[in-house]
Scaffold this active site. Structure first.
Site, mmCIF file in Angstrom:
data_model
loop_
_atom_site.group_PDB
_atom_site.id
_atom_site.type_symbol
_atom_site.label_atom_id
_atom_site.label_comp_id
_atom_site.label_asym_id
_atom_site.label_seq_id
_atom_site.Cartn_x
_atom_site.Cartn_y
_atom_site.Cartn_z
ATOM 1 N N CYS A 70 7.026 8.277 4.513
ATOM 2 C CA CYS A 70 7.171 7.427 5.700
ATOM 3 C C CYS A 70 6.250 7.914 6.816
ATOM 4 C CB CYS A 70 8.622 7.424 6.192
ATOM 5 S SG CYS A 70 8.791 6.342 7.628
ATOM 6 N N GLY A 98 7.292 -4.143 -2.936
ATOM 7 C CA GLY A 98 7.870 -4.087 -1.593
ATOM 8 C C GLY A 98 7.773 -5.421 -0.877
HETATM 9 C C1 LIG Z 1 9.218 -3.301 6.445
HETATM 10 C C2 LIG Z 1 8.966 -2.109 5.562
HETATM 11 C C3 LIG Z 1 9.915 -1.107 5.473
HETATM 12 C C4 LIG Z 1 9.695 0.009 4.648
HETATM 13 N N1 LIG Z 1 10.668 0.952 4.545
HETATM 14 C C5 LIG Z 1 10.495 1.999 3.673
HETATM 15 C C6 LIG Z 1 11.535 2.957 3.466
HETATM 16 O O1 LIG Z 1 12.613 2.891 4.053
HETATM 17 N N2 LIG Z 1 11.285 3.957 2.573
HETATM 18 C C7 LIG Z 1 10.096 4.069 1.880
HETATM 19 O O2 LIG Z 1 9.916 4.985 1.073
HETATM 20 N N3 LIG Z 1 9.105 3.162 2.064
HETATM 21 C C8 LIG Z 1 9.295 2.132 2.914
HETATM 22 N N4 LIG Z 1 8.318 1.185 3.043
HETATM 23 C C9 LIG Z 1 7.129 1.259 2.150
HETATM 24 C C10 LIG Z 1 7.376 0.414 0.895
HETATM 25 O O3 LIG Z 1 8.427 0.947 0.125
HETATM 26 C C11 LIG Z 1 6.106 0.363 0.012
HETATM 27 O O4 LIG Z 1 5.765 1.676 -0.343
HETATM 28 C C12 LIG Z 1 4.928 -0.287 0.712
HETATM 29 O O5 LIG Z 1 5.319 -1.462 1.405
HETATM 30 C C13 LIG Z 1 3.821 -0.643 -0.286
HETATM 31 O O6 LIG Z 1 4.304 -1.544 -1.261
HETATM 32 P P1 LIG Z 1 3.986 -3.143 -1.196
HETATM 33 O O7 LIG Z 1 2.503 -3.288 -1.095
HETATM 34 O O8 LIG Z 1 4.552 -3.687 -2.467
HETATM 35 O O9 LIG Z 1 4.653 -3.663 0.032
HETATM 36 C C14 LIG Z 1 8.489 0.115 3.895
HETATM 37 C C15 LIG Z 1 7.534 -0.903 3.997
HETATM 38 C C16 LIG Z 1 7.755 -2.006 4.817
HETATM 39 C C17 LIG Z 1 6.719 -3.097 4.885
#
Ligand SMILES: Cc1cc2nc3c(=O)[nH]c(=O)nc-3n(C[C@H](O)[C@H](O)[C@H](O)COP(=O)(O)O)c2cc1C
Length: 320
Positions: free
Chosen positions: A97, A221
């Site tokens: 994070c 995500g």
């Molecule tokens: C709104 C939002 C909240 C997120 N919250 C977390 C979280 O609580 N824990 C975490 O490990 N990653 C969190 N992420 C990262 C996502 O788990 C993921 O790694 C990232 O969005 C990339 O994947 P994607 O391209 O499929 O969105 C968050 C991302 C977004 C956009």
């Protein structure tokens, strides 16, 4: 403890504000292999912060029940995880994070600077817990320093059960593409399961990540926000080579399914409204619908607004 074999290749990534218990249940019903809670502070768990308790709700039907925690002190993380151990099947440590308030305290992506420290935290958790411990990482603490391979090896050496790689360094925003080749490098360096993550926007992209990196599972995500049907589509594409696209009405009807599940848990109205609104993104008349949802004061009202629109949209295809 070993990582449990999952029923499907695509999992729901932890998303603060979105991966609440009702959404996780819906995503699993629609074929997600695993759904992880949003990150929860170990300190807040220990304080039994009332807001935090809401993030710690699990449904009986969730399997595996996966809780993501964050913190930087091994003892406090162990204490918090031990408190939750009986309620969950898996503890995931957040090491990715980038939020300032989290890295300032030495947690989240700040840990990527020090693979050995991550190893010590994982070893302490593994030693204390009888559920598997996994870790979600980014590629490294900066664009110049990619520690992901060393971190993954430290996790494996410490007895960690799996590693999820969000293929961006800590300081990288979402406008640059995820660097999938690093998922492959991590996969080649460890023998525990690797979950690849970053920029999967469709079932085709999920398959491409599996093929290009050799990762064991993928995590989706943003593309799953308000769109849990992507898990059924991905499963269909991976097993049969095709998938169905939902009509707007069907997509909005899923928001009603979400509400029905949520009613069995402790929720705030802003959370329910916010989630309902995300299901309408990209639908015809979605903007108007979101404005209507904003005015809702009860769960029933949200349901009535959604039902009215879902019905209308499905009856008259010309509206599209
Ligand atoms: C709104 C939002 C909240 C997120 N919250 C977390 C979280 O609580 N824990 C975490 O490990 N990653 C969190 N992420 C990262 C996502 O788990 C993921 O790694 C990232 O969005 C990339 O994947 P994607 O391209 O499929 O969105 C968050 C991302 C977004 C956009």
């Amino acid at each position: 403890m070993r990582f449990p074999p999952l029923k499907a290749k695509a999992c729901l990534a932890p998303l603060a504000g979105y991966t609440d218990v009702a959404f996780r249940v819906l995503a699993q019903r629609l074929g997600a292999g695993m759904c992880v809670t949003e990150l929860v502070s170990a300190e807040a768990i220990l304080r039994k912060n009332p807001e935090t308790l809401r993030y710690l709700q699990f449904a009986d039907e969730e399997s595996p029940k996966a809780l993501q925690i964050f913190g930087d002190d091994p003892d406090r993380l162990v204490e918090a995880a031990s408190m939750m151990e009986a309620k969950v099947d898996l503890i995931d440590l957040n090491c990715g994070c980038p939020a300032a308030k989290i890295v300032r305290g030495g947690a989240g992506a700040a840990l990527l600077k020090d693979p050995a420290r991550i190893g010590r935290i994982v070893a302490a958790l593994v030693d204390a817990l009888s559920v598997p411990v996994t870790v979600k990482i980014r590629l490294g603490p900066s664009k110049r320093e990619y520690t992901c391979v060393a971190v993954a090896q430290a996790v494996e050496d410490a007895g960690g059960a799996a590693v999820t790689v969000h293929a961006r360094p800590y300081t990288q925003s979402y406008d640059k593409p995820a660097e999938w080749e690093w998922i492959r490098k991590v996969k080649e360096a460890v023998s525990v399961p690797v979950l690849g993550n970053g920029d999967i926007t469709s079932p085709e992209r999920a398959k491409a990540m599996l093929d290009e990196t050799g990762c064991d599972y993928v995590m989706i995500g943003r593309a799953a926000m308000g769109n849990p049907y992507i898990f059924r589509q991905t499963d269909g594409f991976l097993t049969e080579g095709s998938y169905r696209t939902l009509s707007d009405a069907e997509r909005i009807a899923l928001a009603n399914d979400y509400l029905a599940i949520a009613e069995g848990f402790d929720y705030t109205m802003p959370q329910l409204k916010g989630q309902a609104q995300v299901f309408t993104k990209g639908t015809v008349g979605g903007g108007r619908l979101r404005a209507q949802l904003n005015t809702a004061r009860t769960v029933d009202e949200i349901g009535r607004i959604l039902t009215a629109v879902a019905g209308q949209t499905s009856r008259d295809p010309r509206r599209r």
